[in-house]
Design a protein around this motif. Structure first.
Motif, PDB file in Angstrom:
ATOM      1  N   GLU A  11       0.715  -1.175  -0.236  1.00 53.53           N
ATOM      2  CA  GLU A  11       0.002  -0.469   0.073  1.00 53.53           C
ATOM      3  C   GLU A  11       1.248   1.250   0.465  1.00 53.53           C
ATOM      4  O   GLU A  11       0.716   2.232  -0.656  1.00 53.53           O
ATOM      5  CB  GLU A  11      -1.069   0.162   1.050  1.00 53.53           C
ATOM      6  N   MET A  12       1.922   0.789   0.573  1.00 55.29           N
ATOM      7  CA  MET A  12       2.496   2.740   0.843  1.00 55.29           C
ATOM      8  C   MET A  12       3.746   2.829  -0.765  1.00 55.29           C
ATOM      9  O   MET A  12       3.408   3.484  -0.672  1.00 55.29           O
ATOM     10  CB  MET A  12       3.949   2.120   1.939  1.00 55.29           C
ATOM     11  N   LEU A  13       3.944   1.445  -1.018  1.00 54.91           N
ATOM     12  CA  LEU A  13       4.392   1.367  -2.943  1.00 54.91           C
ATOM     13  C   LEU A  13       3.501   2.058  -3.745  1.00 54.91           C
ATOM     14  O   LEU A  13       3.421   2.796  -4.502  1.00 54.91           O
ATOM     15  CB  LEU A  13       4.547   0.280  -3.008  1.00 54.91           C
ATOM     16  N   GLU A  14       2.684   1.674  -2.972  1.00 50.23           N
ATOM     17  CA  GLU A  14       1.505   2.119  -4.371  1.00 50.23           C
ATOM     18  C   GLU A  14       0.687   3.891  -3.949  1.00 50.23           C
ATOM     19  O   GLU A  14       0.835   4.779  -5.276  1.00 50.23           O
ATOM     20  CB  GLU A  14      -0.150   1.443  -3.909  1.00 50.23           C
ATOM     21  N   LEU A  15       1.334   4.165  -2.967  1.00 55.41           N
ATOM     22  CA  LEU A  15       1.029   5.580  -2.284  1.00 55.41           C
ATOM     23  C   LEU A  15       2.271   6.548  -3.466  1.00 55.41           C
ATOM     24  O   LEU A  15       1.523   7.303  -3.371  1.00 55.41           O
ATOM     25  CB  LEU A  15       1.072   5.533  -0.771  1.00 55.41           C
TER      26      LEU A  15
END
Length: 272
Positions: free
Chosen positions: A128-132
């Motif tokens: 999710e952080m990489l998507e952010l």
């Protein structure tokens, strides 16, 4: 209540066979939750030493540092390490990614020290952080298959994956070209705003420093507020006009010096 406060902080080192050197001299600085501060200084001015103080890596020779109004000296070394790991995220000029690990594995690493549900959900949280940061399509990529801007985005995701309350950015765009550097700073600003984290950017670049709301200059270990029109905060229109159109540049040779305070001292004396 302030998040982090330095009061009359001094840092003195004693190099071998040489007289004592004062690297930081009477530093006063208060960081509030959600604050955005820039600190500008030339090489050898004590920036790395100050970063160590802000990041709770070192204790001052004199003066006091408080985190959440509690004196940092009251923490044991292990407790200070836990506080740093949970509450402070570092973004460095060098990406410091593990070369044999994918982007997802690199971002997951800090979560290995978590417990409970966070530990068991670590891969999902990292994804999710990489998507952010716009890298949801790069989860399985190794660092050497990523551009400079993408590597820095992975490094940012890794530093923020535990939801720190304070982001310390040390020359975060020093190894990037101008356009990618602006893109990376936009990203850090956006994430800090969304999470409510305070942000301190240490840089020698006035363009990067100008993005902050409060500005300081560090010169020969003395920190002073900057009253300089060229460092006035950017307007929203300024930010839109400075936003880069391309995020796939070549990586410039990494620059900078280590975080060893004795190295700062040597530079200040002109020995290095």
């Amino acid at each position: 209540m302030s998040l982090l406060e330095l009061r009359e902080v001094t840092r003195t080192v004693i190099p071998q066979d040489q007289p004592a050197l004062t690297i930081l001299n009477g530093i006063d600085l208060t960081i509030e939750p959600g604050d955005h501060v820039s600190i500008v200084g030339r090489s050898g001015s004590g920036k790395s030493t100050l970063l160590n103080m802000l990041g709770l890596l070192d204790l001052p020779t004199s003066g006091e540092i408080t985190f959440d109004d509690r004196p940092v000296r009251s923490y044991s070394s292990a407790a200070r390490d836990r506080l740093r790991g949970a509450g402070i995220g570092f973004v460095f000029q060098q990406f410091n990614l593990l070369p044999g690990r994918t982007a997802l594995e690199n971002v997951t690493m800090p979560l290995l020290y978590s417990s409970g549900r966070t530990f068991w959900r670590r891969k999902k949280i990292a994804a999710e952080m990489l998507e952010l940061v716009g890298l949801e399509h790069r989860l399985s990529s190794l660092p050497d298959r990523l551009s400079g801007g993408e590597q820095q985005r992975v490094a940012i995701a890794r530093s923020l994956v535990r939801g720190p309350r304070l982001i310390l950015a040390d020359e975060p765009t020093g190894a990037l070209d101008l356009d990618t550097g602006q893109s990376v700073m936009e990203l850090i600003d956006e994430v800090a705003t969304r999470t409510g984290a305070a942000q301190v950017t240490i840089t020698h670049d006035p363009t990067i420093a100008r993005r902050a709301r409060r500005h300081f200059r560090l010169d020969r270990g003395v920190l002073t507020a900057v009253d300089d029109p060229s460092l006035e905060p950017l307007t929203r229109r300024d930010r839109r006009e400075m936003a880069p159109a391309d995020d796939d540049p070549a990586v410039l040779a990494a620059r900078g010096f280590g975080a060893d305070p004795t190295e700062d001292a040597a530079l200040e004396r002109g020995d290095a």
